[in-house]
Design a protein around this motif. Structure first.
Motif, PDB file in Angstrom:
ATOM      1  N   ALA A  35       0.833  -1.206   0.000  1.00 28.47           N
ATOM      2  CA  ALA A  35       0.000   0.000   0.000  1.00 28.47           C
ATOM      3  C   ALA A  35       0.866   1.254   0.000  1.00 28.47           C
ATOM      4  O   ALA A  35       0.560   2.232  -0.695  1.00 28.47           O
ATOM      5  CB  ALA A  35      -0.940  -0.009   1.205  1.00 28.47           C
ATOM      6  N   ASP A  36       1.942   1.221   0.762  1.00 24.92           N
ATOM      7  CA  ASP A  36       2.859   2.355   0.812  1.00 24.92           C
ATOM      8  C   ASP A  36       3.517   2.582  -0.549  1.00 24.92           C
ATOM      9  O   ASP A  36       3.666   3.721  -1.002  1.00 24.92           O
ATOM     10  CB  ASP A  36       3.908   2.106   1.902  1.00 24.92           C
ATOM     11  CG  ASP A  36       4.554   3.377   2.375  1.00 24.92           C
ATOM     12  OD1 ASP A  36       3.831   4.374   2.605  1.00 24.92           O
ATOM     13  OD2 ASP A  36       5.787   3.381   2.528  1.00 24.92           O
ATOM     14  N   LEU A  37       3.886   1.506  -1.226  1.00 25.02           N
ATOM     15  CA  LEU A  37       4.472   1.622  -2.563  1.00 25.02           C
ATOM     16  C   LEU A  37       3.458   2.202  -3.542  1.00 25.02           C
ATOM     17  O   LEU A  37       3.801   3.068  -4.362  1.00 25.02           O
ATOM     18  CB  LEU A  37       4.979   0.261  -3.057  1.00 25.02           C
ATOM     19  CG  LEU A  37       5.572   0.221  -4.461  1.00 25.02           C
ATOM     20  CD1 LEU A  37       6.710   1.227  -4.631  1.00 25.02           C
ATOM     21  CD2 LEU A  37       6.041  -1.191  -4.797  1.00 25.02           C
ATOM     22  N   ARG A  38       2.212   1.780  -3.461  1.00 28.07           N
ATOM     23  CA  ARG A  38       1.181   2.337  -4.340  1.00 28.07           C
ATOM     24  C   ARG A  38       1.048   3.844  -4.135  1.00 28.07           C
ATOM     25  O   ARG A  38       0.973   4.615  -5.098  1.00 28.07           O
ATOM     26  CB  ARG A  38      -0.166   1.642  -4.131  1.00 28.07           C
ATOM     27  CG  ARG A  38      -0.239   0.259  -4.736  1.00 28.07           C
ATOM     28  CD  ARG A  38      -1.648  -0.298  -4.754  1.00 28.07           C
ATOM     29  NE  ARG A  38      -2.236  -0.455  -3.440  1.00 28.07           N
ATOM     30  CZ  ARG A  38      -2.038  -1.513  -2.642  1.00 28.07           C
ATOM     31  NH1 ARG A  38      -1.238  -2.506  -3.033  1.00 28.07           N
ATOM     32  NH2 ARG A  38      -2.630  -1.596  -1.470  1.00 28.07           N
ATOM     33  N   LYS A  39       1.049   4.280  -2.876  1.00 30.08           N
ATOM     34  CA  LYS A  39       0.972   5.713  -2.581  1.00 30.08           C
ATOM     35  C   LYS A  39       2.193   6.437  -3.145  1.00 30.08           C
ATOM     36  O   LYS A  39       2.071   7.530  -3.711  1.00 30.08           O
ATOM     37  CB  LYS A  39       0.889   5.948  -1.066  1.00 30.08           C
ATOM     38  CG  LYS A  39      -0.428   5.568  -0.455  1.00 30.08           C
ATOM     39  CD  LYS A  39      -0.388   5.800   1.044  1.00 30.08           C
ATOM     40  CE  LYS A  39      -1.529   5.096   1.735  1.00 30.08           C
ATOM     41  NZ  LYS A  39      -1.395   5.139   3.191  1.00 30.08           N
ATOM     42  N   ASP A  40       3.364   5.853  -2.973  1.00 24.45           N
ATOM     43  CA  ASP A  40       4.583   6.474  -3.452  1.00 24.45           C
ATOM     44  C   ASP A  40       4.576   6.591  -4.978  1.00 24.45           C
ATOM     45  O   ASP A  40       4.977   7.619  -5.527  1.00 24.45           O
ATOM     46  CB  ASP A  40       5.818   5.696  -2.982  1.00 24.45           C
ATOM     47  CG  ASP A  40       7.087   6.491  -3.190  1.00 24.45           C
ATOM     48  OD1 ASP A  40       7.353   7.386  -2.369  1.00 24.45           O
ATOM     49  OD2 ASP A  40       7.804   6.222  -4.164  1.00 24.45           O
ATOM     50  N   LEU A  41       4.110   5.552  -5.658  1.00 23.58           N
ATOM     51  CA  LEU A  41       4.050   5.590  -7.118  1.00 23.58           C
ATOM     52  C   LEU A  41       3.079   6.665  -7.612  1.00 23.58           C
ATOM     53  O   LEU A  41       3.312   7.287  -8.650  1.00 23.58           O
ATOM     54  CB  LEU A  41       3.651   4.223  -7.680  1.00 23.58           C
ATOM     55  CG  LEU A  41       4.698   3.117  -7.541  1.00 23.58           C
ATOM     56  CD1 LEU A  41       4.097   1.772  -7.922  1.00 23.58           C
ATOM     57  CD2 LEU A  41       5.935   3.429  -8.371  1.00 23.58           C
ATOM     58  N   GLN A  42       2.000   6.886  -6.855  1.00 18.21           N
ATOM     59  CA  GLN A  42       1.048   7.940  -7.212  1.00 18.21           C
ATOM     60  C   GLN A  42       1.674   9.319  -7.042  1.00 18.21           C
ATOM     61  O   GLN A  42       1.551  10.180  -7.902  1.00 18.21           O
ATOM     62  CB  GLN A  42      -0.204   7.843  -6.321  1.00 18.21           C
ATOM     63  CG  GLN A  42      -1.105   6.688  -6.629  1.00 18.21           C
ATOM     64  CD  GLN A  42      -2.152   7.060  -7.640  1.00 18.21           C
ATOM     65  OE1 GLN A  42      -2.556   8.207  -7.735  1.00 18.21           O
ATOM     66  NE2 GLN A  42      -2.597   6.085  -8.407  1.00 18.21           N
ATOM     67  N   LYS A  43       2.350   9.500  -5.914  1.00 20.82           N
ATOM     68  CA  LYS A  43       2.950  10.796  -5.592  1.00 20.82           C
ATOM     69  C   LYS A  43       4.213  11.059  -6.413  1.00 20.82           C
ATOM     70  O   LYS A  43       4.476  12.199  -6.799  1.00 20.82           O
ATOM     71  CB  LYS A  43       3.286  10.849  -4.103  1.00 20.82           C
ATOM     72  CG  LYS A  43       3.765  12.190  -3.637  1.00 20.82           C
ATOM     73  CD  LYS A  43       3.965  12.217  -2.132  1.00 20.82           C
ATOM     74  CE  LYS A  43       4.452  13.580  -1.691  1.00 20.82           C
ATOM     75  NZ  LYS A  43       4.675  13.627  -0.246  1.00 20.82           N
ATOM     76  N   ASN A  44       4.992  10.027  -6.677  1.00 18.92           N
ATOM     77  CA  ASN A  44       6.269  10.134  -7.386  1.00 18.92           C
ATOM     78  C   ASN A  44       6.323   9.111  -8.513  1.00 18.92           C
ATOM     79  O   ASN A  44       6.983   8.079  -8.379  1.00 18.92           O
ATOM     80  CB  ASN A  44       7.433   9.886  -6.414  1.00 18.92           C
ATOM     81  CG  ASN A  44       7.408  10.799  -5.225  1.00 18.92           C
ATOM     82  OD1 ASN A  44       7.642  11.987  -5.361  1.00 18.92           O
ATOM     83  ND2 ASN A  44       7.112  10.255  -4.052  1.00 18.92           N
TER      84      ASN A  44
END
Length: 94
Positions: A35-44
């Motif tokens: 989930a954290d990686l998904r958020k990071d991919l969205q933001k960056n």
């Protein structure tokens, strides 16, 4: 992965890598990390223009994880030295 990415990727190369990262973010075995990686991919979003850009992006992403975990950050100017070309002094860190 990033140091093996093409110097001049085709649109297909970029799609394959983008899809891989997206799929990794849904299949990573740790649900919290995924989930954290998904958020990071969205933001960056990954910079897949070329090998150097992708390697820099990947290192920065890895450093964001290291920072969250309280680990040392890696000097992203040394990505190719560490993962591709080898240390300038000829040493090996395995």
């Amino acid at each position: 992965m990033s140091v093996a990415y093409p110097e001049k990727p085709t649109p297909q190369d970029a799609k394959i890598m983008g899809d891989f990262l997206k799929n990794l973010s849904t299949t990573y075995p740790c649900p919290y990390c995924a989930a954290d990686l998904r958020k990071d991919l969205q933001k960056n979003p990954p910079d897949l223009r070329d090998k150097k850009s992708f390697a820099q992006w990947m290192c920065e992403m890895h450093n964001r994880v290291n920072d969250k975990l309280g680990k040392d950050l890696f000097d992203c100017s040394k990505v190719f030295e560490r993962w591709s070309d080898g240390w300038k002094d000829g040493s090996c860190d395995y």
